[in-house]
Design an enzyme around this catalytic site. Structure first.
Site, PDB file in Angstrom:
ATOM      1  N   GLU A 252      99.412  27.564  57.969  1.00  0.00           N
ATOM      2  CA  GLU A 252     100.090  28.647  58.690  1.00  0.00           C
ATOM      3  C   GLU A 252     101.504  28.883  58.182  1.00  0.00           C
ATOM      4  OE1 GLU A 252      98.937  28.335  63.178  1.00  0.00           O
ATOM      5  OE2 GLU A 252      99.301  26.307  62.438  1.00  0.00           O
TER       6      GLU A 252
ATOM      7  N   HIS B 215      99.174  37.531  71.792  1.00  0.00           N
ATOM      8  CA  HIS B 215      98.015  36.907  72.446  1.00  0.00           C
ATOM      9  C   HIS B 215      97.238  37.895  73.308  1.00  0.00           C
ATOM     10  CE1 HIS B 215      95.612  33.443  73.198  1.00  0.00           C
ATOM     11  NE2 HIS B 215      95.472  33.884  74.414  1.00  0.00           N
TER      12      HIS B 215
ATOM     13  N   ASP C 136      99.817  33.395  61.966  1.00  0.00           N
ATOM     14  CA  ASP C 136     101.126  32.784  61.754  1.00  0.00           C
ATOM     15  C   ASP C 136     101.519  32.780  60.283  1.00  0.00           C
ATOM     16  OD1 ASP C 136     102.186  32.265  64.236  1.00  0.00           O
ATOM     17  OD2 ASP C 136     101.159  30.350  64.468  1.00  0.00           O
TER      18      ASP C 136
ATOM     19  N   CYS D 253      90.611  31.323  60.151  1.00  0.00           N
ATOM     20  CA  CYS D 253      90.371  31.447  61.592  1.00  0.00           C
ATOM     21  C   CYS D 253      91.310  32.450  62.253  1.00  0.00           C
ATOM     22  CB  CYS D 253      90.501  30.096  62.284  1.00  0.00           C
ATOM     23  SG  CYS D 253      92.155  29.368  62.191  1.00  0.00           S
TER      24      CYS D 253
END
Length: 594
Positions: A449, A202, A473, A520
Site C-alpha cells: 500500500e 469508505h 491506499d 484487493c
C-alpha cells in the site's frame, strides 16, 4: 421545484425514493429501526426524555435569583413553549409510528423539518428562534442518552425494517462513518448521498459492496434536500435530481428496469469457472467486512475471501475491544461459511477513515492527529499495542483449525516490522500450544500500500508467502491525495503512470519469486481495469461480491497472453488511460476478425 446536485459517482445504477436525512443535528445520534411491538415503548422514551427536560428548565426558572435579567426568564419560557409544541413532540411520535425510527432518529428528523421552516421565515426574530429549537432538541437527546446508559437497548428490539409496499428510501448525510455504514449495510436503503467523500472513501466502498447507487462529494446535498423529498440518484453520472418532473421520473424508471435486466444476465455467470480464452485460471475472491458477508460471497461465485477487514469487529463498541474468544468465533464462522475455500484475514486496520469510536487511553486519539492517514494506524498501531495484537493473532490461528486461513498484514513499510511480526507469531504459536489449542500452518502475507513497500518488494518477498496490493491506499500515498477529501478527488487517478508502474513491477516481482499476488483494492472490482491487470500478469483478484459477475464477464472474453503484448505501449504512454482504450479496442476488433 426540481433541481439537481452533482457529486462523484461511486456506485453505478439508478435509485429512486424518498430522502432520509441522518446526523443532521449538532448531536450525533444512533439510527436504527424498532420492532412493531416496541413502538409504544419508544414513544414513552421520547415523552419521558421531554418531561425530564421540562422539569430541568422549570427548576432552573424557579431558582433564578431576583436580580436575574428578565431576558433569561423569557428565554426559558421560549424553550418550555417549544417543548410543549405539538409540532415537535407530536410529529416526533409520527416518525416513530410510521417509519419505526428509534426516538433519537425521530427527534433529529423532525428537527431537520422544523429547522428548514425557521430558515424560510421572513421575520428575523422568528428565524433566529431556530437556535432555541436546536438547544431544546439537544437537551432531549442528552436525556435520551442518559436513559440509554441506564437501560441499554435490547438487541432483539432493533430490526432491519421491511418496507415492502412502501416508498423506497435513500440515505442522505453530510458524511457516514464506517461504523454507521455497517449498521445500515443490511437495511432498507436503496442508495446513498453524502456531502463529502471520494471514489475510495469508505462510504463509497460499502455502497459498491451493497450494489446500490451512490453519489458522494456533493458538498451541499444534506443542506438542500429535505426529509421525504422525492430523489433520483444517477450513480453513473454522479447526479442527484430532487423533486423530479413526471417525464424525468419515467425516464429514470425505464433506465432502472434496464439495469436490473443487465444484472440478471450477469448473475447467470456466477458459478461459471473464470477461465480466459487461452486457458488461464483466474481466482476471483471476495472482500468482506463481517462473517455474515461470507454466504453472499459464496453465492456470488467467489473462490475464497481475499480480504476480511477485521477492523469492523472493533467498531460500534463504545471503545471496548473484542475479546479473543469473540474474535475467534467470528473468524471461525467466516472460515466455515466458505466451505474449505481460503479466507485471508487482515489484521486490524484502524486509522485514517476508520477510527475507533469513543477512543480510550490506549487507543488512537485522532482528534489530536493532524493527518491520521500518515499516523499510528494499521500494523503500526498493532505493534504499539502488543497484547491486543497477540490476542488477535491467537484468534486467527485458532480459526485455522477449521479451514484454510491466510494472515495479511496492512501498511508494512519496514523490514523491522516484518521481524517483529514473525517474532510475535512465534510467541503466539507457543502460547496456543501451551494452552492446548489446535491450529495449522497459516500463510503470511503483506499488503503493498506504500510506495516504499512496492520498491523494496524483492526484500519483503524473502520473508512472506504472498502479497496483496491495496490499490486504494497505494494510489493515495503515491499521489499524496487524501482519498476521502472531495476537494482533491479529481487528482485521485488510478491511471497515473506512477501508479501503473508500481502495480506492474509489484506483480512481476511476486511472480518472479514464485509467490502469489493479488489485488484487493477497488481497481480489482472495476471492469475497466480487468484487461490491464490481466496483461500485467495478475491471476488473482479480490473484490466485493457484487462486482464479481461483471469482472468475470471480461475475463471470459480475454486472451491473457495476447493482452500482455499491449502492456509495454500502455506503460510507456503519456496518457495510459487513452492508450489502454485504444489498445484494448484493437484487441477486441482483432479477436472478432479471427
Amino acid at each position: 421545484m426540481s433541481f439537481q446536485v452533482f457529486g462523484i459517482p461511486v456506485s453505478r445504477g439508478v435509485a429512486i425514493g424518498r430522502a432520509v436525512l441522518v446526523n443532521s443535528s449538532r448531536v450525533d445520534v444512533a439510527h436504527y429501526f424498532i420492532a412493531e411491538d416496541r413502538i409504544e415503548a419508544e414513544i414513552a422514551r421520547a415523552v419521558s426524555a421531554r418531561d425530564e427536560v421540562v422539569r430541568e428548565l422549570e427548576t432552573l426558572k424557579a431558582d433564578l435569583p431576583s436580580d436575574a435579567p428578565h431576558e433569561l426568564a423569557a428565554l426559558l419560557d421560549v424553550h418550555l413553549m417549544l417543548l410543549h409544541d405539538d409540532a415537535l413532540t407530536g410529529a416526533t411520535k409520527q416518525w416513530i409510528i410510521e417509519r419505526h425510527y428509534n426516538a433519537e432518529w425521530a427527534l433529529s428528523a423532525q428537527l431537520e423539518v422544523l429547522a428548514r421552516q425557521f430558515d424560510e421565515m421572513e421575520d428575523d426574530y422568528l428565524r433566529e428562534r431556530k437556535a432555541d429549537l436546536e438547544q431544546v432538541v439537544e437537551r432531549i437527546l442528552g436525556a435520551l442518552a442518559r436513559e440509554q446508559g441506564r437501560n441499554p437497548v435490547d438487541a432483539a428490539s432493533v430490526v432491519q425494517r421491511d418496507f415492502a409496499g412502501e416508498d423506497p428510501l435513500l440515505l442522505v448525510a453530510a458524511d457516514i462513518a464506517p461504523a454507521d455504514m455497517m449498521q445500515f449495510k443490511r437495511s432498507i436503503f436503496h442508495g446513498f448521498i453524502t456531502d463529502i467523500g471520494g471514489k475510495t472513501s469508505h462510504t463509497a466502498i460499502v455502497a459498491r459492496s451493497m450494489d446500490i447507487p451512490a453519489v458522494v462529494g456533493t458538498r451541499e446535498a444534506s443542506r438542500l434536500i429535505r426529509q421525504d423529498d422525492w430523489v433520483i440518484i444517477d450513480g453513473d453520472a454522479g447526479a442527484v435530481i430532487v423533486d423530479p418532473s413526471p417525464i424525468v421520473l419515467e425516464e429514470y424508471r425505464f433506465r432502472q428496469r434496464q439495469s436490473e435486466l443487465e444484472r440478471a444476465k450477469l448473475a447467470r455467470l456466477r458459478h461459471k469457472p473464470a477461465l480466459t480464452l487461452d486457458g488461464e485460471h483466474i481466482e476471483l475472491h471476495a472482500n468482506i467486512e463481517m462473517p455474515a458477508d461470507a454466504p453472499a460471497a459464496v453465492e456470488a461465485g467467489a473462490t475464497g475471501v481475499g480480504l476480511f477487514r477485521s477492523e469492523f469487529l472493533f467498531m460500534n463498541r463504545d471503545g471496548e475491544l473484542p475479546s479473543e474468544e469473540e474474535q475467534f468465533v467470528a473468524y471461525k464462522a467466516a472460515v466455515e461459511a466458505m466451505r474449505g475455500m481460503p479466507v485471508t484475514i487482515r489484521t486490524v486496520d484502524v486509522g485514517a477513515d476508520k477510527p475507533l469510536d469513543r477512543m480510550s487511553a490506549h487507543e488512537l486519539r485522532h482528534e489530536h492527529v493532524l493527518n491520521p492517514a500518515m499516523g499510528l494506524r494499521a500494523i503500526r498501531w498493532s505493534l504499539a499495542e502488543p497484547s491486543m495484537f497477540r490476542q488477535q493473532l491467537r484468534a486467527i490461528y485458532r480459526a485455522s483449525a477449521f479451514g484454510k486461513v491466510r494472515l495479511l498484514i496492512p501498511m508494512v513499510a519496514h523490514l523491522s516490522e516484518i521481524r517483529q511480526i514473525l517474532e510475535t507469531i512465534k510467541k503466539v504459536q507457543q502460547q496456543l500450544t501451551d494452552a492446548g489449542h489446535a491450529f495449522t500452518k497459516v500463510d503470511l502475507g503483506v499488503m503493498i500500500e506504500i510506495p516504499a513497500a512496492a520498491v523494496m518488494l524483492p526484500l519483503l518477498l524473502r520473508h512472506v508467502d504472498f502479497v496483496s496490493i491495496g490499490t486504494n491506499d497505494l494510489i493515495q500515498y503515491t499521489l499524496a491525495i487524501d482519498r476521502a477529501d472531495e476537494s482533491v478527488a479529481h487528482l485521485y487517478d488510478p491511471w497515473h503512470p506512477a501508479v501503473l508502474q508500481l502495480l506492474a513491477s509489484s506483480i512481476a516481482h511476486a511472480r518472479a519469486a514464485g509467490k502469489s499476488v493479488s489485488v484487493c483494492g477497488e481497481m480489482a472490482g472495476d471492469s475497466a481495469f480487468t484487461f490491464l491487470l490481466l496483461a500485467m500478469g495478475l491471476r488473482s483478484f479480490s473484490m466485493h461480491p457484487s462486482q464479481i459477475p461483471s469482472v468475470k464477464q471480461r475475463i471470459l472474453r480475454a486472451d491473457a497472453g495476447r493482452l500482455s503484448s499491449y502492456l509495454a505501449d500502455v506503460l510507456d504512454s503519456d496518457d495510459p488511460q487513452r492508450s489502454a482504450e485504444f489498445a484494448f479496442a484493437a484487441y477486441r476488433t482483432e479477436s472478432k476478425l479471427q
